[in-house]
Design an enzyme around this catalytic site. Sequence first.
Site, short mmCIF file in Angstrom:
data_model
loop_
_atom_site.label_atom_id
_atom_site.label_comp_id
_atom_site.label_asym_id
_atom_site.label_seq_id
_atom_site.Cartn_x
_atom_site.Cartn_y
_atom_site.Cartn_z
N PHE A 255 0.67 -1.32 -0.06
CA PHE A 255 -0.14 -0.05 -0.18
C PHE A 255 0.88 1.18 0.03
O PHE A 255 0.36 2.33 0.44
CB PHE A 255 -0.99 0.00 1.08
CG PHE A 255 -1.58 -1.35 1.35
CD1 PHE A 255 -2.47 -1.60 0.19
CD2 PHE A 255 -1.57 -2.19 2.21
CE1 PHE A 255 -3.29 -3.03 0.38
CE2 PHE A 255 -2.18 -3.42 2.49
CZ PHE A 255 -3.11 -3.63 1.59
N ILE A 481 2.72 -8.00 -4.70
CA ILE A 481 2.54 -7.62 -3.26
C ILE A 481 0.90 -8.07 -2.74
O ILE A 481 0.39 -7.45 -1.77
CB ILE A 481 2.48 -5.87 -3.02
CG1 ILE A 481 1.50 -5.18 -3.91
CG2 ILE A 481 3.79 -5.60 -3.53
CD1 ILE A 481 1.35 -3.64 -3.59
N THR A 483 -1.24 -8.45 -5.20
CA THR A 483 -2.30 -7.95 -6.25
C THR A 483 -2.53 -8.87 -7.41
O THR A 483 -3.64 -8.76 -8.41
CB THR A 483 -1.49 -6.60 -6.74
OG1 THR A 483 -0.02 -7.05 -7.24
CG2 THR A 483 -1.55 -5.76 -5.95
N ILE A 644 -9.16 -5.14 -19.16
CA ILE A 644 -8.95 -5.99 -17.90
C ILE A 644 -8.27 -7.34 -17.91
O ILE A 644 -8.66 -8.18 -18.90
CB ILE A 644 -10.30 -6.16 -17.11
CG1 ILE A 644 -10.98 -4.77 -16.85
CG2 ILE A 644 -10.31 -6.69 -15.89
CD1 ILE A 644 -10.03 -3.67 -15.99
N ASN A 646 -7.51 -9.61 -15.85
CA ASN A 646 -7.95 -10.75 -15.19
C ASN A 646 -9.08 -10.12 -14.43
O ASN A 646 -8.81 -9.44 -13.60
CB ASN A 646 -6.95 -11.41 -14.25
CG ASN A 646 -7.35 -12.48 -13.53
OD1 ASN A 646 -8.54 -12.43 -13.14
ND2 ASN A 646 -6.67 -13.57 -13.32
N LYS A 648 -10.97 -11.50 -12.02
CA LYS A 648 -10.85 -11.92 -10.67
C LYS A 648 -10.06 -11.16 -9.95
O LYS A 648 -10.43 -10.45 -8.77
CB LYS A 648 -10.63 -13.51 -10.86
CG LYS A 648 -11.04 -13.92 -9.46
CD LYS A 648 -10.69 -15.49 -9.65
CE LYS A 648 -11.48 -16.15 -8.46
NZ LYS A 648 -11.26 -17.60 -8.73
N GLY A 717 -3.82 1.21 -15.14
CA GLY A 717 -3.65 0.74 -13.90
C GLY A 717 -4.93 0.57 -13.14
O GLY A 717 -5.61 1.43 -13.42
N GLU A 720 -5.15 1.50 -7.65
CA GLU A 720 -5.66 2.53 -6.64
C GLU A 720 -7.21 3.27 -7.06
O GLU A 720 -7.62 3.84 -6.15
CB GLU A 720 -4.70 3.61 -6.43
CG GLU A 720 -3.33 3.23 -5.84
CD GLU A 720 -1.99 3.98 -6.26
OE1 GLU A 720 -1.94 4.19 -7.29
OE2 GLU A 720 -1.41 4.08 -5.35
MO1 MOS Z 1 1.41 2.81 -4.04
S1 MOS Z 1 0.92 4.33 -2.65
O1 MOS Z 1 2.62 4.03 -4.82
O2 MOS Z 1 2.43 1.64 -3.47
#
Ligand code: MOS
Length: 761
Positions: A255, A481, A483, A644, A646, A648, A717, A720
Amino acid sequence: MTETKTSNRPRETRSGIIGRPFDRIDGPLKVRGDATYAYENTLEGTAFGYILGAAVAKGRIAEIDTAEAERAPAVLLVMTHRNAPAQPDFGPAVTPTVPEVFTRARPALNSERVRYYDEPVALVVAETFEAARAAAGLIKVRYDEEPGLYDLSGHVADAYAPKRTNAGFETDSVIGDFESAFAAAPVKVDATYRTPFEHHNPMEPHATLAAWSGNELTIHTSAQTLANFRAGVASTLRIPPERVRIISPFIGGGFGSKLIAHADTILAALAAQVLQRPVKIALTRQQMFANAGHRAEMIQQVRLSADTDGRLTGIAHDVWSATSSFEEYCEQTAVFGRSLYAAPNRVTRHRLVPLDINRGEWMRSPGEAPGMLAFECAMDELAERLGLDPIELRIRNEPVQDPERGVPFSTRNLVACMEEGARRFGWERRNPTPGRAREGRKFIGYGMAAAIRPNYIGAATARVAIDGDGRVTARLDMTDIGTGTYTILTQIAADSLGVPISSIKVELGDSRFPRTAGSGGSWGAASAGSALHNACNVLRERILEAAQSSEASPLCGANAAQASFADGEISVGQRSASLADLVRRIAPDGFEAEGSVAAGAATPSYKAYSQHSYGAHFAEVAVDCDTGEIRMRRMLAVMGAGRILNPKTARSQIIGGMTWGIGAALMEQTVLDRRYGHFVNHDLAEYHVPINGDVPEMEVVFLEEHDDKANPFGAKGIGELGICGAGAAVANAIYNATGVRVRDFPITLDKVLPALPVIAI
Ligand code: MOS
C-alpha cells in the site's frame, strides 16, 4: 460480478487467455503456507534484532546506558549512535530529484538527535527475539527534550509552498482568473474539509533478514520496488549497489509503505556486518506507525462557482498538509482536479506545515484518496445548491480534452461509468431531498462520486526464455504485493507465445532479475506487463528466424511475416509445428530474449495523451435515527480502466480500494498527541479499519475498453482506482440520508448525532 459493455471495441487476444478470470498462480502456495515471507526465512546462525524507539519526539540523547542490556542473557550486540557503523548524514529535507526520493541514504542510529517519537535509538541483537526484546527493556536513556511542533491547524499561516509535489507535479496550477469568476458567480460552494493522519497496515509487517558473504550483502525483505531498496541500502551503507541483492518473492501487502527501505532493513544490514552473522529484524505493529510512513493530516478548501445551468465557471482546490521537519513529503492532493472537470478559471495549490514527526510516505492512491474525498463532496454540495442531480452536474462539466494540459484523453469513459452505474444501482430511487427516505428508525441515503487515477508507466525490462522442452520462464525484479502480478504476467506471456498458462513460470522478486519499476502507483501491471510483452515478441522473432533458416525445421524457408503462435504451435500458411518440438530440434538449449519499456513510453504516443483510468462509485447507507450509527448497505463501482487482464484479480483490487474508501469516510484516523508528538492509537485495536461486518455487498463492473495509447495490450492501472472517490460516495450518502454534512473525516457517529433530525417515536 463482472460484466462488460461496449464502449471501445477490444482487440481479440491471440489466445483468449488475457481477460479470463484465472485463479491466482500463487494461491495454492499461500494457502499451504509455502509462500515464504521475509521473516520466515532463516539462515544458519541467524540472530534476532529488536529496535528500541525514542520516548520523546524531539531532542537529544544526553545519556544512554547499555551496560545492563549488554550483560543480559544471549545478547550479542547493542548498537546505538555511539557504535553503529558510519553512515552518511541524513542530508537535506528536500531531495533534489524524484528518483532520488526513493534511493537517497536514510541512515539509522547515526546521531544523538531525536527527530520523531519512536525513532530508533538502539538495536539489540540476541540469540532469540525474546532475549533481544527483554534486553532492550534494560537500556536506560536520558533525553534533553526540546519543544516540538505537532499541530497543523494552528500553523496554517506559516505554511510554505514546496518546489514540487510528490511524483514531480507542479505545486500550483493557475488558469484564468478564479477569484473574479468566483466573486461574480450566481451559485457557489466554499467548503473546508479535514482529513486526519492515516496509516497503512499491511498484514505482513516490515521485516528483513540480512546476511553478508564477504562483501556481498543479501537481503530478504518485504519490498514493493527492489531497485529502490537496493539503491537506498547501497547509499546508506556506502557500498556499490551491485553488492546488494534484494529478495522479495512474496509480500503480504504494501500500500505504498514498502516503496523504500526502512529501519528494519538498514539496521539488519548493519548488525549483520558487525556480527558477521545473519540478522533478522521486524518492526512491531506499534513501531510501524512511527517508522513506516503515514498519510499526513490535511486541511482542504474547495471553492466551486457555477452558472445557474450548473456549468462550472471556477474551481479552486487549496491543500494545507502536515509534513516532516527533516524530510519533505507533499502529497499531490489537488493534482487529480487538473484533469477531472471543465472550467475556464482554475487554481490548485499545495502548502506544507513542517511538524516534528516522521516523514509522510506514499499511501494507496497518493493524492486522490484524500483529495477526491473532499472534492467529490464539494461537487455534491454544489449539485444540491443548483438543484441538479449530482450525475447531471458532472456530465455538464465533462471536458472534451484535458482541461489543463490541453491534450486529448486516451480513453475516458467517466460519463459511461456514471450512467451505467446509475442504471444498475437504481439511482432514480434516490430522494434528492435529504432526510426523507426512511425505513423504520433508519435514515436511508444514496451517494455517488467520480473516480480518476493517472495511468503511469515506469521503466521496466523482462527476460524470457524457452527451453528445449517448451517450458517458458519469465524473470523480472517485479513484485507481487498480493495484487495478482504472478497471474497476470503469466497470462501475458502465455498469450504472446500462444502456449497454455501451465507452460509459463514467472519468477519475480529478486534484484538479480532485470529491473522494473516494481509495484506502486498502479503502474505495475502496465509497466512490467509491457516489458514482458515486448520480451515475448523478441523471443518469437528469434524462434521464427531460426525456424526459417534451420534445415532441421519443418518451417524451413517459410515466410515468417505470416506466422502465428497459438495452441502451442507455430503456423505459417498450411505448415505448422509444435513449438516445443521445433525448439528441441533447432535449439536444444532453447532461446532467450529481453524486452523493455521506457518510463512514460509504452506506446510512441503515450505522452501526447492525458491518460487516466476512471470510475463511478455508488453507496447506500443507513443511519440510525436515535444513535447516529452509520451502516453501509451496498456499494457499486463501475470502472473504465482499459483492458482488464484478469477480472478476478482486478475485482479484488477494486473491492479492496472500496473498503479503504469506507475506512477513510467512517473510521480511519491516527491521533497525534499535540503535547508529546506521538501517535496514540498505534495498533489495530485502536486504529479502526473496516472489517467484514462493516463491509456491505459490493458490486464491481468493468466497462469494455482497450486503450491503445496506453501500452501494447491496452490495459491501465487499477490498484488504486477503487479508493478514488469511494469515501466521498459514502459521505454523500450520509448527507442524503440525514441532511448532515460532516466535513471533518472520519464521519463518526458523534459528529452526525447532534445535527440529526428528530424523529418522533
Ligand atoms: Mo502506492 S501508495 O504508490 O504503493
